[in-house]
Design a protein around this motif. Sequence first.
Motif, PDB file in Angstrom:
ATOM      1  N   PHE A  81      -6.268   6.143  -2.848  1.00 18.44           N
ATOM      2  CA  PHE A  81      -5.171   6.482  -1.873  1.00 18.44           C
ATOM      3  C   PHE A  81      -5.940   6.441  -0.493  1.00 18.44           C
ATOM      4  O   PHE A  81      -4.981   6.249   0.483  1.00 18.44           O
ATOM      5  CB  PHE A  81      -4.578   7.072  -1.964  1.00 18.44           C
ATOM      6  CG  PHE A  81      -3.581   7.404  -3.050  1.00 18.44           C
ATOM      7  CD1 PHE A  81      -3.287   8.817  -3.960  1.00 18.44           C
ATOM      8  CD2 PHE A  81      -2.681   6.236  -3.555  1.00 18.44           C
ATOM      9  CE1 PHE A  81      -2.145   8.268  -5.384  1.00 18.44           C
ATOM     10  CE2 PHE A  81      -1.972   6.015  -4.787  1.00 18.44           C
ATOM     11  CZ  PHE A  81      -1.503   7.450  -5.421  1.00 18.44           C
ATOM     12  N   ALA A  82      -6.799   5.556  -0.121  1.00 18.05           N
ATOM     13  CA  ALA A  82      -7.574   5.783   1.060  1.00 18.05           C
ATOM     14  C   ALA A  82      -6.899   4.233   1.799  1.00 18.05           C
ATOM     15  O   ALA A  82      -6.345   4.276   3.301  1.00 18.05           O
ATOM     16  CB  ALA A  82      -9.306   5.557   1.063  1.00 18.05           C
ATOM     17  N   THR A  83      -6.155   3.267   0.989  1.00 14.28           N
ATOM     18  CA  THR A  83      -6.284   2.327   1.087  1.00 14.28           C
ATOM     19  C   THR A  83      -4.428   2.961   1.197  1.00 14.28           C
ATOM     20  O   THR A  83      -3.580   2.816   0.459  1.00 14.28           O
ATOM     21  CB  THR A  83      -6.006   1.256   0.314  1.00 14.28           C
ATOM     22  OG1 THR A  83      -7.436   1.037  -0.007  1.00 14.28           O
ATOM     23  CG2 THR A  83      -5.907  -0.710   0.579  1.00 14.28           C
ATOM     24  N   GLU A  84      -4.089   2.687   2.725  1.00 14.73           N
ATOM     25  CA  GLU A  84      -2.213   2.851   2.731  1.00 14.73           C
ATOM     26  C   GLU A  84      -1.580   2.450   2.092  1.00 14.73           C
ATOM     27  O   GLU A  84      -0.617   3.342   1.654  1.00 14.73           O
ATOM     28  CB  GLU A  84      -2.763   2.513   4.449  1.00 14.73           C
ATOM     29  CG  GLU A  84      -1.080   3.228   5.158  1.00 14.73           C
ATOM     30  CD  GLU A  84      -0.701   3.113   6.422  1.00 14.73           C
ATOM     31  OE1 GLU A  84      -2.362   2.552   7.121  1.00 14.73           O
ATOM     32  OE2 GLU A  84      -0.487   3.635   7.414  1.00 14.73           O
ATOM     33  N   TYR A  90       5.395   1.066  -4.776  1.00 15.82           N
ATOM     34  CA  TYR A  90       6.099  -0.282  -4.792  1.00 15.82           C
ATOM     35  C   TYR A  90       4.412  -0.835  -5.086  1.00 15.82           C
ATOM     36  O   TYR A  90       4.235  -1.886  -6.144  1.00 15.82           O
ATOM     37  CB  TYR A  90       6.886  -0.972  -4.130  1.00 15.82           C
ATOM     38  CG  TYR A  90       6.903  -2.492  -3.590  1.00 15.82           C
ATOM     39  CD1 TYR A  90       7.533  -3.186  -4.626  1.00 15.82           C
ATOM     40  CD2 TYR A  90       6.071  -2.573  -2.559  1.00 15.82           C
ATOM     41  CE1 TYR A  90       7.479  -4.310  -4.837  1.00 15.82           C
ATOM     42  CE2 TYR A  90       7.096  -4.253  -2.722  1.00 15.82           C
ATOM     43  CZ  TYR A  90       7.238  -5.055  -3.809  1.00 15.82           C
ATOM     44  OH  TYR A  90       6.703  -6.785  -3.987  1.00 15.82           O
ATOM     45  N   LYS A  91       3.472  -0.635  -3.968  1.00 15.35           N
ATOM     46  CA  LYS A  91       2.435  -0.877  -3.943  1.00 15.35           C
ATOM     47  C   LYS A  91       1.612  -0.596  -4.670  1.00 15.35           C
ATOM     48  O   LYS A  91       0.869  -1.215  -5.698  1.00 15.35           O
ATOM     49  CB  LYS A  91       2.059  -1.057  -2.683  1.00 15.35           C
ATOM     50  CG  LYS A  91       2.611  -2.048  -2.053  1.00 15.35           C
ATOM     51  CD  LYS A  91       1.959  -3.661  -1.886  1.00 15.35           C
ATOM     52  CE  LYS A  91       2.894  -3.837  -0.949  1.00 15.35           C
ATOM     53  NZ  LYS A  91       2.869  -5.613  -1.114  1.00 15.35           N
ATOM     54  N   PHE A  92       2.019   0.696  -5.555  1.00 15.77           N
ATOM     55  CA  PHE A  92       0.574   0.889  -6.444  1.00 15.77           C
ATOM     56  C   PHE A  92       0.937   0.707  -7.746  1.00 15.77           C
ATOM     57  O   PHE A  92      -0.342   0.363  -8.354  1.00 15.77           O
ATOM     58  CB  PHE A  92       0.805   3.036  -6.183  1.00 15.77           C
ATOM     59  CG  PHE A  92       0.607   3.548  -7.724  1.00 15.77           C
ATOM     60  CD1 PHE A  92      -1.195   4.178  -7.106  1.00 15.77           C
ATOM     61  CD2 PHE A  92       0.600   4.082  -8.157  1.00 15.77           C
ATOM     62  CE1 PHE A  92      -1.968   4.628  -8.009  1.00 15.77           C
ATOM     63  CE2 PHE A  92       0.040   4.245  -9.518  1.00 15.77           C
ATOM     64  CZ  PHE A  92      -0.947   4.977  -9.103  1.00 15.77           C
ATOM     65  N   PHE A  93       2.588   0.863  -7.943  1.00 11.69           N
ATOM     66  CA  PHE A  93       2.540   0.132  -9.126  1.00 11.69           C
ATOM     67  C   PHE A  93       2.764  -1.428  -9.437  1.00 11.69           C
ATOM     68  O   PHE A  93       1.787  -2.062 -10.421  1.00 11.69           O
ATOM     69  CB  PHE A  93       4.026   0.051  -9.108  1.00 11.69           C
ATOM     70  CG  PHE A  93       4.259   1.570  -9.371  1.00 11.69           C
ATOM     71  CD1 PHE A  93       6.247   2.073  -8.972  1.00 11.69           C
ATOM     72  CD2 PHE A  93       4.218   2.873 -10.121  1.00 11.69           C
ATOM     73  CE1 PHE A  93       6.536   3.251  -8.979  1.00 11.69           C
ATOM     74  CE2 PHE A  93       4.008   3.775  -9.228  1.00 11.69           C
ATOM     75  CZ  PHE A  93       5.931   4.130  -9.403  1.00 11.69           C
ATOM     76  N   GLU A  94       2.417  -2.042  -8.426  1.00  8.36           N
ATOM     77  CA  GLU A  94       2.061  -3.765  -8.872  1.00  8.36           C
ATOM     78  C   GLU A  94       0.177  -3.482  -8.897  1.00  8.36           C
ATOM     79  O   GLU A  94      -0.404  -4.084  -9.408  1.00  8.36           O
ATOM     80  CB  GLU A  94       2.631  -4.531  -7.301  1.00  8.36           C
ATOM     81  CG  GLU A  94       3.799  -4.885  -6.888  1.00  8.36           C
ATOM     82  CD  GLU A  94       3.720  -5.762  -6.207  1.00  8.36           C
ATOM     83  OE1 GLU A  94       4.259  -6.424  -6.125  1.00  8.36           O
ATOM     84  OE2 GLU A  94       3.387  -5.609  -4.760  1.00  8.36           O
ATOM     85  N   ILE A  95      -0.212  -2.179  -7.588  1.00 10.97           N
ATOM     86  CA  ILE A  95      -1.849  -2.805  -8.429  1.00 10.97           C
ATOM     87  C   ILE A  95      -2.057  -2.036  -9.739  1.00 10.97           C
ATOM     88  O   ILE A  95      -3.717  -2.519 -10.082  1.00 10.97           O
ATOM     89  CB  ILE A  95      -2.605  -1.769  -7.057  1.00 10.97           C
ATOM     90  CG1 ILE A  95      -4.070  -2.569  -6.946  1.00 10.97           C
ATOM     91  CG2 ILE A  95      -2.210  -0.775  -6.637  1.00 10.97           C
ATOM     92  CD1 ILE A  95      -4.660  -3.760  -6.212  1.00 10.97           C
ATOM     93  N   GLU A 222      -5.050  13.511  -1.326  1.00 12.39           N
ATOM     94  CA  GLU A 222      -4.270  13.751  -0.018  1.00 12.39           C
ATOM     95  C   GLU A 222      -3.779  13.425   0.874  1.00 12.39           C
ATOM     96  O   GLU A 222      -2.476  12.854   1.339  1.00 12.39           O
ATOM     97  CB  GLU A 222      -5.509  14.399   0.246  1.00 12.39           C
ATOM     98  CG  GLU A 222      -6.782  14.400   1.201  1.00 12.39           C
ATOM     99  CD  GLU A 222      -7.799  13.700   0.669  1.00 12.39           C
ATOM    100  OE1 GLU A 222      -8.621  13.482   0.865  1.00 12.39           O
ATOM    101  OE2 GLU A 222      -8.036  13.603  -0.699  1.00 12.39           O
ATOM    102  N   ALA A 223      -4.393  11.301   0.584  1.00  9.84           N
ATOM    103  CA  ALA A 223      -3.760  10.799   1.707  1.00  9.84           C
ATOM    104  C   ALA A 223      -2.110  10.677   1.738  1.00  9.84           C
ATOM    105  O   ALA A 223      -1.786   9.862   2.848  1.00  9.84           O
ATOM    106  CB  ALA A 223      -4.345   9.597   2.037  1.00  9.84           C
ATOM    107  N   LEU A 224      -1.489  11.180   0.504  1.00 10.11           N
ATOM    108  CA  LEU A 224      -0.044  10.457   0.662  1.00 10.11           C
ATOM    109  C   LEU A 224       0.957  12.138   1.499  1.00 10.11           C
ATOM    110  O   LEU A 224       2.011  11.236   1.554  1.00 10.11           O
ATOM    111  CB  LEU A 224       0.239  11.095  -1.181  1.00 10.11           C
ATOM    112  CG  LEU A 224      -0.286  10.089  -2.116  1.00 10.11           C
ATOM    113  CD1 LEU A 224       0.495  11.296  -3.355  1.00 10.11           C
ATOM    114  CD2 LEU A 224       0.830   9.534  -2.081  1.00 10.11           C
TER     115      LEU A 224
END
Length: 886
Positions: A81-84, A90-95, A222-224
């Motif tokens: 999650f360091a990658t914003e 949406y992006k998490f599910f895609e990746i 924690e970046a969330l």
Amino acid sequence: MSVCPTDFDEKVECPFVDRKEFIEAFENAFRNIDQKNYSILVYYGVAGIGKTSLRKKLPTLLEKHNKSNQHTRVIWTSIDFATEQYRQPYKFFEILSSQLHQKYGIKFNSFDIALATYLKKINPHNPLVKENYSEDSIVRDVLDICDEFVPVNLIPNVYNLAKSLPERYQKWALKRKEDISKLPDLEPTEIYERLPVYLAHDLADHLQNTSESAVIFIDTYEALWEKERDKGSFNSRDEWFRKLIENIQKSCLWVICGKESLRWEEVDEDWKNYLDQRKIGKLPEKDALDLLKQCGIIEKDIQNILIESSEGVPYYLELSIDIYRKIKQKEQPTPGNFAKVPEGIFCRFVKYLDREEKETLKVLSVPRYWNRELFKTLIEKFNTGYPATSFSELHRFSFMDVDEEGKCSMHQLMRKSLQDYQDPDLKKEVHNFMLDFYSNQLKDLDIKAITQENENALTEAFYHAKESLEAEKLCEWFISVSDPFYRAAFWQLITPMYEEILRILESELGPQHPDVATTLNNLALLYKSTGEYEKALPLFQMALAIREKILDPQNPDIASTLNGLAELYRMMGRYDKAFPLYQKIFDIYELMLSPQHPEVAMALNDLALLYFEMGHYDKALSLYQRTLEIVEEVMGPQHQYVATVLDNLALLYSQMGCYDKALPLYQRALDINEKVLGPQHPDIATTLNNLAGLYHYMGEYEKSLQLYQRTLEIIEKSQGSQHPYFATTLNNIGGLYASMENYERSLQHYQRALDIREKVLGSQHPNVATTLNNIGLLYNNARHYEKSLPYYQRALKILEDSLGPEHPDVAVTLNNLAIFYTNIGKYEEALPLFERAVDIIDSTRLGLNYPYFLQLMSNLILASGNLVNKWSQYYSFYGIIYLYQE
């Protein structure tokens, strides 16, 4: 000269040192992966303690398992999650789906169909292009058969469609037909919320069919919460992630690394049964020693000093190893090269850098971050002698960090050391340069088009301004540059800056300085705007006390603070406090300003709003009309404040039942605000909410619901989901669903509104009574009569205490309470309540214009039954038993 050691093209790659306890925890969790419904292993600890190194080590154990156990394969993947962008569901599910598909060929048919449907619904005019999908994607196969992806046509017949697709889809279509067939009827937001469910079902199907196990690694969890920690509920930020886990039972282990332990038991205590949380503490001395030995540091005296100074933080040791190798290129390191405290160590580190390197790093230690362009600008501006083409070489040091977007920063210990030991004049000069650099990005801002870059520029400019400007200049500068952000409703961005300025001013200028009063007043306005009324109140009072002490009694600044305080009291429902303040304001304006002055018009508008909320509609109407005449003449018909008055006047007409007068005023207010403020400003939300209420009254429910949903989105984005106005919109949506006889959804919205209002406004606020009244009415309409009574009684008590016994809102609750007694056959108890309600309506002179008045009379006659003759002399109202719109 090369910045990095010439023997090493890359920065130090330190080997992983044994974290036996935590590896054993992973192995145990993996062995027992099917023993519980959910398996979640959490590693948490401070930054630099070694979580990422551990996370990178664990997959090697899985690969080893797969080589020795070919029939029980484990699939795994890792997301940081360091990658914003990965923090967005949406992006998490895609990746996640993409990685598992590419590595293991897993099909995500349900998710792909759902995502394609979502994209098509939010962009109906943009065709889906099959080249954007992999060769074996179901969406690509559908597009090969059909000219266009049209969910409403395709999805209900998904099983028949699957017959035309390759055979691999048949089993899936049969199993997931029911879920997929619902997609055309769902709103885009509903599909978005269910994306984790679709993805989870696909992965669960694969694991069940193959008897494989899965391990999903998540890092930098924690970046969330970056910039979001104080917005709403803490656990709401990862609700979507829990939903994903909840829909994949067994066969899946989640390994989560972050700075803090998870708090999911606050949502559901049952999570305690599934969370195995392990705090990673200091690196044991033995492991630290092993690390130093493996990296070539064999001198015992140097080993001891580094281990002692590192305090068990692996990253600190990596920095020391980097510098050790740099020194050794020139001479044999000695213990004297390393101080006993971090600052001293870093001072010695800098000693062995080239002059150009040192001078460059001194300059770079002043900004908090930079990119390649700013790097070049700084070294040229301050003539550090470092080649601008060697950007990448400098950033190979362990104390430098470059993210995926090219944003560079320096380790804080290194940065602090450089700042502490550099020439203060140079430090001040760089701060001044950076202040000008970022301030130039804040000139002539269009409040409708403020970007993330503008927000960053303000944040960084403020940081450098604190180091560059004296207190009074700092205050003057910030009021100027922050004004566009205030008008654009970026209140949460500038509030902490105002808080910090207040601390600076009080410390350096004293608590009675005029700038302190100004900052107190502005900070109170911000708290009021964000719904933090209890914070705003003492600040307004303190600002008023200072200004009344140091200024002439007729000074407009005093009137300004009085107006803010009066408006706050009104919003808190404390009308007895607000009214005399407005009178005091007019006394000041009468001496200082002309009757047509804009400030006078604004005060009239605020007083009209007070009369409106107190139920004095005739007085409010007269003041609104007078205000509108002034502002249109003085400010022009397209001024934003004209829209404010139009909106208030329309709301008054709506409450009076004059819908034909209200509608064009709302539409005109909306047109002005969208042109001046843009479509996402909170003032737009106010007008949308009120217009939605009007459509509700007029029976146009679909129009009303669409406007309410847009209102919620704007408020949540600009003010947060705990703001009082967010609760107002939830309350109104609850009323709309009640009118649509969807009592379950109505109650859900009412209860959520009540929770927010009691938390933010206090349990005795009139708005709390409004929602209580609505919940009571809901139970009454659903024939759960026994549940409605306590809500009515509590609402009536609050309203009588806060608004007085003659307010129209009191009549609303009296009427609803009377209907309750009528429904249970207690007519004698209902009669005096109807009588009192009628007297209140008569006293306000609302009469037949009051909403639902005629419906009231008809329903009352039906309810009274055998008492109709006795009661026919009375008229009451049945009106707002569906809801009270604010």
